[in-house]
Structures are given as C-alpha cells and as structure tokens.
Scaffold this active site. Structure first.
Site, PDB file in Angstrom:
ATOM      1  N   GLN A 108      67.121  -7.359 -25.307  1.00 18.83           N
ATOM      2  CA  GLN A 108      66.925  -5.901 -25.235  1.00 18.83           C
ATOM      3  C   GLN A 108      67.188  -5.293 -26.614  1.00 18.83           C
ATOM      4  OE1 GLN A 108      68.662  -4.219 -21.237  1.00 18.83           O
ATOM      5  NE2 GLN A 108      69.938  -5.955 -21.871  1.00 18.83           N
ATOM      6  N   ASN A 109      67.747  -6.106 -27.519  1.00 18.87           N
ATOM      7  CA  ASN A 109      68.145  -5.594 -28.831  1.00 18.87           C
ATOM      8  C   ASN A 109      66.944  -5.447 -29.752  1.00 18.87           C
ATOM      9  OD1 ASN A 109      70.698  -5.836 -27.767  1.00 18.87           O
ATOM     10  ND2 ASN A 109      71.163  -7.751 -28.820  1.00 18.87           N
ATOM     11  N   GLY A 143      76.227  -9.934 -22.956  1.00 21.35           N
ATOM     12  CA  GLY A 143      76.448  -8.696 -23.716  1.00 21.35           C
ATOM     13  C   GLY A 143      75.602  -7.525 -23.299  1.00 21.35           C
ATOM     14  N   THR A 144      75.379  -7.376 -21.992  1.00 24.60           N
ATOM     15  CA  THR A 144      74.625  -6.211 -21.525  1.00 24.60           C
ATOM     16  C   THR A 144      75.343  -5.602 -20.328  1.00 24.60           C
ATOM     17  OG1 THR A 144      72.479  -5.403 -20.712  1.00 24.60           O
ATOM     18  CG2 THR A 144      73.074  -7.657 -20.135  1.00 24.60           C
ATOM     19  N   HIS A 200      62.351  -4.592 -25.877  1.00 23.91           N
ATOM     20  CA  HIS A 200      62.462  -3.160 -26.214  1.00 23.91           C
ATOM     21  C   HIS A 200      61.951  -2.864 -27.618  1.00 23.91           C
ATOM     22  CE1 HIS A 200      65.788  -2.418 -22.985  1.00 23.91           C
ATOM     23  NE2 HIS A 200      64.586  -2.569 -22.468  1.00 23.91           N
ATOM     24  N   ARG A 219      69.532   3.706 -38.585  1.00 18.50           N
ATOM     25  CA  ARG A 219      69.829   2.400 -37.963  1.00 18.50           C
ATOM     26  C   ARG A 219      69.148   1.272 -38.746  1.00 18.50           C
ATOM     27  NH1 ARG A 219      68.678   2.484 -31.745  1.00 18.50           N
ATOM     28  NH2 ARG A 219      69.759   0.489 -31.833  1.00 18.50           N
TER      29      ARG A 219
HETATM   30  N1  APR Z   1      81.066  -9.597 -26.597  1.00 14.69           N
HETATM   31  C1  APR Z   1      80.451  -9.554 -25.382  1.00 14.69           C
HETATM   32  N2  APR Z   1      80.113  -8.403 -24.735  1.00 14.69           N
HETATM   33  C2  APR Z   1      80.431  -7.252 -25.365  1.00 14.69           C
HETATM   34  C3  APR Z   1      81.073  -7.202 -26.629  1.00 14.69           C
HETATM   35  C4  APR Z   1      81.385  -8.448 -27.244  1.00 14.69           C
HETATM   36  N3  APR Z   1      82.006  -8.513 -28.439  1.00 14.69           N
HETATM   37  N4  APR Z   1      81.250  -5.901 -26.971  1.00 14.69           N
HETATM   38  C5  APR Z   1      80.735  -5.167 -25.963  1.00 14.69           C
HETATM   39  N5  APR Z   1      80.250  -5.969 -24.991  1.00 14.69           N
HETATM   40  C6  APR Z   1      79.587  -5.580 -23.742  1.00 14.69           C
HETATM   41  C7  APR Z   1      80.075  -4.282 -23.152  1.00 14.69           C
HETATM   42  O1  APR Z   1      81.182  -4.527 -22.291  1.00 14.69           O
HETATM   43  C8  APR Z   1      78.853  -3.800 -22.381  1.00 14.69           C
HETATM   44  O2  APR Z   1      78.876  -4.277 -21.036  1.00 14.69           O
HETATM   45  O3  APR Z   1      78.214  -5.374 -24.045  1.00 14.69           O
HETATM   46  C9  APR Z   1      77.671  -4.447 -23.116  1.00 14.69           C
HETATM   47  C10 APR Z   1      76.827  -3.440 -23.888  1.00 14.69           C
HETATM   48  O4  APR Z   1      76.240  -2.578 -22.946  1.00 14.69           O
HETATM   49  P1  APR Z   1      75.339  -1.365 -23.472  1.00 14.69           P
HETATM   50  O5  APR Z   1      76.047  -0.644 -24.572  1.00 14.69           O
HETATM   51  O6  APR Z   1      74.887  -0.607 -22.268  1.00 14.69           O
HETATM   52  O7  APR Z   1      74.085  -2.077 -24.156  1.00 14.69           O
HETATM   53  P2  APR Z   1      72.851  -2.740 -23.425  1.00 14.69           P
HETATM   54  O8  APR Z   1      73.250  -3.297 -22.096  1.00 14.69           O
HETATM   55  O9  APR Z   1      72.214  -3.660 -24.396  1.00 14.69           O
HETATM   56  O10 APR Z   1      71.867  -1.487 -23.178  1.00 14.69           O
HETATM   57  C11 APR Z   1      70.597  -1.779 -22.591  1.00 14.69           C
HETATM   58  O11 APR Z   1      69.947   0.532 -22.922  1.00 14.69           O
HETATM   59  O12 APR Z   1      70.093   2.332 -24.301  1.00 14.69           O
HETATM   60  C12 APR Z   1      69.252   1.337 -23.853  1.00 14.69           C
HETATM   61  O13 APR Z   1      67.426   0.400 -24.969  1.00 14.69           O
HETATM   62  C13 APR Z   1      68.819   0.454 -24.987  1.00 14.69           C
HETATM   63  O14 APR Z   1      68.495  -1.936 -24.999  1.00 14.69           O
HETATM   64  C14 APR Z   1      69.405  -0.902 -24.648  1.00 14.69           C
HETATM   65  C15 APR Z   1      69.580  -0.826 -23.145  1.00 14.69           C
END
Ligand code: APR
Length: 240
Positions: free
Chosen positions: A96-97, A181-182, A114, A62
């Site tokens: 969280q990124n 975006g979460t 994180h 990564r």
């Molecule tokens: N624009 C906006 N939102 C988007 C896009 C985009 N182009 N592409 C995807 N998404 C949304 C998805 O619909 C989803 O709801 O972003 C979100 C990503 O969710 P996850 O993959 O669960 O990521 P995240 O919420 O950051 O995860 C939280 O979980 O695994 C752990 O530590 C890790 O920090 C991470 C935490």
C-alpha cells in the site's frame, strides 16, 4: 506456525508500518500524517479539484523527504527481498506504500496498489513518468505539452487501486498470506485476509499492535518490523 509446502505461493501485504523505522511517518499513529493534514484536502480527487497547489505541496514535500539520503530500506524490507530470492515458490509483494524502499531493499515481484511517490501521470494523455522533483499547476506534460494536467501517480480515496485483478488471482491461489505494518482500516487491502482465508490459505499478521482485523488472522506476531520480519523469514526458510 502456518504450514506451507515449499512450492506454494506466498502473498505479502505491507503498509506504512514497515517503513516507519526507515524514518517515514505512518498515517494513523499518534504522530502520523493524518494527525497533521486532513486526508480530505490532500488525498481525494475533490481535494485536488479544490486546491491543486496544496496537494502538489503535500506530495512535493513527501517526495523530497523520501529522496533524503537518511531514508534507507530497513532490515524488514531486506528480509522480504531475501524471502523472494530464497523461497522455492513465488513470493508476491503487494504494498500500500508509495515509497520505493521495497525496490531499494531488493524486492522485484512487487505491486504498488496505491501508486508511487516518484511517479506522476498526465490526466490529458495518461502517460506515467518518473518524477523525483516538484510538480505544480504550471507543470507542462513533456508528452502532450498540456499545462496543469500533471498529478501524482497516487491512488486517492474514492479511486480504484491498481492491479486488483492480479492481486485477487494471487490471493485465491496462495497458501500463505502475510500482512505487515498495516492498520487494516482501508479497503480493499483490509479485506485481503478474508479472500486468502476463504481460499484455504494460512494467514499471519506482523504488526506493532493488533490491527483492526487481527482476529481474522490465524496468527499475530507483535513487535517492530525490523525485528519480527527477519525472524519470520528465517522461520519460513528453515521450514522450506
Ligand atoms: N513495525 C511494525 N508495525 C508498525 C511499526 C513498526 N515499526 N510502526 C507502526 N506500525 C503499525 C501501526 O501499529 C499501524 O497498525 O503500522 C500500522 C500503520 O497503519 P496506518 O498508519 O493506518 O498505515 P496503513 O495501514 O499503511 O494505511 C493504509 O491508508 O491513508 C491510506 O493510502 C494510505 O496506504 C495508506 C492506507
């Protein structure tokens, strides 16, 4: 539209979705990271204990991907930096990124709750240092010369996220909380909207789809971050 007085603090939470259009995988989309590797193996202290080399390989890959010149901040990262620059009150960005795209997009008032992919820490002496290359079980800590104690400076499941006191202080005093975006599936970040709302803040979600906690927000704006975030920042600044 959430009403906020210009001098009010804004707290923004971002997740992997804001970096998707920069070419970085999310976690829970169909093509996400957890569809390819078990989080129990690479994102828990137990997994690291069981097989440190597997975990190092995962983060080394990564780190190399993030260092690829094709991975650049996108219009959403840049719009948040513009908001921080032009908004009359404080804008605190909690991500969280573990990528560095917010910094490279120009954001400064930033918390990586994180951890960070380009940093590693030594479990013997606690020093946190920058690392853009690879580490493995034979890595020697340059500070204390201990072998095999260097790990990613990343918060794994079951570990305490960073700067939580500062984050809750901001949530309890902000007038606008924006989640971008979460998926709203991982705590404590998934609970931030409730802390902000309890303190009287307006709450807005910008996401590709309705997140698990979408109903907790005053407003939900659907679409890709590179379109929704710049437009939302324009709206906020026009009202300031
Ligand atoms: N624009 C906006 N939102 C988007 C896009 C985009 N182009 N592409 C995807 N998404 C949304 C998805 O619909 C989803 O709801 O972003 C979100 C990503 O969710 P996850 O993959 O669960 O990521 P995240 O919420 O950051 O995860 C939280 O979980 O695994 C752990 O530590 C890790 O920090 C991470 C935490």
């Amino acid at each position: 539209m959430a009403s906020t007085r210009p001098d009010h603090r804004i707290v923004i939470l971002t997740g992997a979705g804001i970096s998707k259009e920069s070419g970085l995988d999310t976690f829970r989309d169909a093509d996400g990271i957890w569809a390819k590797v078990r989080l129990e193996d690479v994102a828990t202290p137990e997994g690291y204990q069981r097989n440190p080399r597997l975990v190092h390989d995962f983060y080394n890959a990564r780190r190399a991907n993030l260092a690829n010149p094709s991975v650049q901040p996108n219009a959403a990262h840049q719009a948040l930096a513009r908001l921080e620059r032009d908004w009359p009150g404080e804008v605190l960005l909690v991500t969280q990124n573990i990528d560095d795209l917010h910094e490279r997009g120009g954001s400064r008032n930033l918390i990586h709750m994180h951890g960070e992919l380009f940093r590693v820490t030594c479990t013997a002496c606690g020093v946190i240092r920058e690392e853009r290359g690879e580490i493995d079980p034979d890595t020697v800590c340059p500070s204390c010369q201990t072998v095999g104690t260097t790990r990613p400076h990343v918060v794994w499941f079951g570990e305490m996220p960073l700067e939580m006191e500062r984050i809750y202080e901001a949530l309890e005093t902000c007038r606008l909380f924006v989640s971008i975006g979460t998926s709203g599936t991982v705590y404590p970040a998934a609970g931030f909207v409730q802390a902000a709302a309890l303190a009287g803040a307006s709450t807005v979600e910008l996401n590709m789809e309705r997140s698990v906690g979408a109903d907790l927000f005053d407003e939900h704006i659907q679409g890709p971050a590179t379109e929704t975030v710049p437009a939302f920042v324009d709206r906020l600044l026009a009202a300031s």
